[in-house]
Design a protein around this motif. Structure first.
Motif, PDB file in Angstrom:
ATOM      1  N   THR A 106       3.236   5.227  -5.538  1.00 26.77           N
ATOM      2  CA  THR A 106       3.517   5.145  -4.102  1.00 26.77           C
ATOM      3  C   THR A 106       2.461   5.880  -3.279  1.00 26.77           C
ATOM      4  O   THR A 106       2.372   5.690  -2.062  1.00 26.77           O
ATOM      5  N   LEU A 107       1.663   6.724  -3.936  1.00 22.91           N
ATOM      6  CA  LEU A 107       0.642   7.499  -3.247  1.00 22.91           C
ATOM      7  C   LEU A 107      -0.692   6.757  -3.141  1.00 22.91           C
ATOM      8  O   LEU A 107      -1.618   7.251  -2.503  1.00 22.91           O
ATOM      9  N   GLU A 114      -1.747  -1.375   3.012  1.00 23.73           N
ATOM     10  CA  GLU A 114      -1.263  -2.750   3.105  1.00 23.73           C
ATOM     11  C   GLU A 114       0.148  -2.825   3.690  1.00 23.73           C
ATOM     12  O   GLU A 114       0.437  -3.690   4.503  1.00 23.73           O
ATOM     13  N   ILE A 115       1.032  -1.938   3.238  1.00 26.75           N
ATOM     14  CA  ILE A 115       2.416  -2.020   3.718  1.00 26.75           C
ATOM     15  C   ILE A 115       2.532  -1.663   5.193  1.00 26.75           C
ATOM     16  O   ILE A 115       3.526  -1.992   5.843  1.00 26.75           O
ATOM     17  N   SER A 116       1.499  -0.988   5.718  1.00 23.61           N
ATOM     18  CA  SER A 116       1.523  -0.667   7.147  1.00 23.61           C
ATOM     19  C   SER A 116       1.166  -1.891   7.990  1.00 23.61           C
ATOM     20  O   SER A 116       1.409  -1.912   9.197  1.00 23.61           O
ATOM     21  N   LYS A 117       0.611  -2.927   7.343  1.00 26.21           N
ATOM     22  CA  LYS A 117       0.160  -4.112   8.076  1.00 26.21           C
ATOM     23  C   LYS A 117       1.129  -5.283   7.990  1.00 26.21           C
ATOM     24  O   LYS A 117       1.086  -6.184   8.825  1.00 26.21           O
ATOM     25  N   ILE A 118       1.990  -5.313   6.969  1.00 25.62           N
ATOM     26  CA  ILE A 118       2.814  -6.498   6.736  1.00 25.62           C
ATOM     27  C   ILE A 118       4.304  -6.183   6.771  1.00 25.62           C
ATOM     28  O   ILE A 118       4.715  -5.029   6.673  1.00 25.62           O
ATOM     29  N   ASP A 119       5.080  -7.223   6.901  1.00 20.97           N
ATOM     30  CA  ASP A 119       6.543  -7.121   6.866  1.00 20.97           C
ATOM     31  C   ASP A 119       6.957  -6.618   5.487  1.00 20.97           C
ATOM     32  O   ASP A 119       6.584  -7.196   4.458  1.00 20.97           O
ATOM     33  N   LYS A 120       7.720  -5.534   5.445  1.00 19.12           N
ATOM     34  CA  LYS A 120       8.112  -4.936   4.160  1.00 19.12           C
ATOM     35  C   LYS A 120       8.889  -5.897   3.278  1.00 19.12           C
ATOM     36  O   LYS A 120       8.911  -5.759   2.056  1.00 19.12           O
ATOM     37  N   ALA A 129       1.955  -2.769  -8.008  1.00 20.14           N
ATOM     38  CA  ALA A 129       1.473  -2.477  -9.363  1.00 20.14           C
ATOM     39  C   ALA A 129       0.002  -2.817  -9.574  1.00 20.14           C
ATOM     40  O   ALA A 129      -0.489  -2.768 -10.700  1.00 20.14           O
ATOM     41  N   TYR A 130      -0.696  -3.128  -8.495  1.00 23.59           N
ATOM     42  CA  TYR A 130      -2.121  -3.479  -8.595  1.00 23.59           C
ATOM     43  C   TYR A 130      -2.929  -2.460  -9.419  1.00 23.59           C
ATOM     44  O   TYR A 130      -3.711  -2.841 -10.298  1.00 23.59           O
ATOM     45  N   PRO A 131      -2.757  -1.137  -9.192  1.00 20.91           N
ATOM     46  CA  PRO A 131      -3.538  -0.163  -9.969  1.00 20.91           C
ATOM     47  C   PRO A 131      -3.217  -0.200 -11.464  1.00 20.91           C
ATOM     48  O   PRO A 131      -4.076   0.150 -12.282  1.00 20.91           O
ATOM     49  N   ILE A 132      -2.006  -0.619 -11.811  1.00 21.12           N
ATOM     50  CA  ILE A 132      -1.626  -0.700 -13.226  1.00 21.12           C
ATOM     51  C   ILE A 132      -2.417  -1.806 -13.922  1.00 21.12           C
ATOM     52  O   ILE A 132      -2.957  -1.618 -15.027  1.00 21.12           O
TER      53      ILE A 132
END
Length: 332
Positions: A106-107, A114-120, A129-132
């Motif tokens: 989450t950090l 990204e979540i600040s730009k789009i509808d949650k 999970a992109y970094p995973i």
């Protein structure tokens, strides 16, 4: 032999920033045949986070493959493949997702941005999970060097944390800790608005577009309001910033003198940049369009690369499965 790994998401034709910051330096390393083992992949699975249309992703993958090959990538000296053709990476990503704490993900700056730009309600697990998956791309082959931009440095740190955590859990140094490599000269190529060049910001320059579109993109580069007669600052102008990344030193020096003398307009500077790009990348542009017309050849080249990569991936994954007390999978 050190392993270097580079991936580009199939979100469209590589722009000038991708070419200067990733493709040209990587092709140089591969083709010099130095003491490196290079893995270059087209990250079509990562692209699904942004693009839902599979046909678009497939088309973008061809565009990226053609760009790499147009710049002379010697596929005999590296592993050049499509990410989705090596399914072992998704299995490894699942193991990592089961062992790595949710709170740390989450950090991630990329996720928070990204979540600040789009509808949650539209946020996918893939985005979270992109970094995973990125860690799996790197650690599946135990890559030691990963060329990245500034915005990816935190993901390399997350990958190192995942490797360390996994090694501690199984009591064995199964994964090496990768290091980020920044191309200092081209780590942040400015777009037409002066911000980092990006397709999402629509400030990119596509050298593989038609002459007309390419010229239009270059003429749209933002400049200040100085008149033709006024002196101009070559250190702060975005046209000059791009020119300096491409032109030889003697041409850069001449352009600087014109800026400082005055009587030289931004339109003339933009035309000079356009003509430089057309001339410098003329061979690559011809090769690119030739490859795009022969998609069966691109599929063949990517398939051969995937076969080579899968042999290593399968062996590595079986070592991981063994450590997890899982039954190994026989290779085909």
């Amino acid at each position: 032999m050190e392993k270097i790994l580079t991936g580009i998401r199939s979100t469209g034709t590589p722009h000038l920033g991708n070419i200067l910051g990733v493709i040209i330096p990587s092709v140089g390393i591969v083709n010099r045949n130095e003491k490196h083992s290079s893995f270059i992949f087209i990250a079509d699975l990562h692209s699904m986070i942004q693009i839902n249309n599979i046909k678009t992703i497939i088309n973008n993958t061809y565009q990226i493959a053609a760009a790499w090959l147009a710049f002379g990538l010697n596929t005999e000296n590296c592993f050049f493949y499509r990410q989705s053709d090596v399914s072992e990476v998704t299995e490894l990503a699942w193991y990592f997702s089961c062992f790595f704490p949710y709170q740390r993900l989450t950090l991630a700056h990329s996720f928070k941005n990204e979540i600040s730009k789009i509808d949650k309600r539209k946020i996918s697990m893939g985005l979270f999970a992109y970094p995973i998956l990125m860690a799996a791309d790197i650690l599946l082959y135990n890559a030691q060097i990963v060329p990245v931009g500034k915005d990816q440095l935190q993901h390399i740190e997350i990958t190192r944390r995942i490797a360390t955590s996994f090694n501690q859990r199984i009591g064995k140094k199964l994964f090496v800790l990768p290091n980020a490599f920044l191309q200092k000269k081209t780590m942040s190529v400015p777009g037409t608005d002066g911000k980092k060049m990006s397709k999402s910001k629509k400030n990119w320059i596509n050298i593989f577009s038609s002459d007309e579109i390419l010229k239009k993109q270059i003429m749209s580069i933002r400049t200040d309001s100085k008149s033709l007669e006024e002196k101009k600052d070559p250190e702060t102008d975005y046209v000059m910033s791009l020119y300096k990344l491409i032109a030889p030193l003697d041409k850069i020096d001449k352009m600087k003198k014109k800026y400082l003398k005055g009587g030289y307009g931004y339109s003339e500077a933009k035309i000079a940049l356009y003509e430089l790009i057309i001339h410098k990348f003329s061979t690559e542009r011809k090769k690119f369009f030739s490859f795009i017309k022969n998609k069966s050849l691109l599929d063949h080249i990517l398939s051969l690369g995937a076969e080579k990569a899968k042999r290593i991936a399968n062996e590595r994954l079986n070592d991981i499965r063994k450590c997890l007390k899982l039954k190994p999978i026989k290779s085909n």
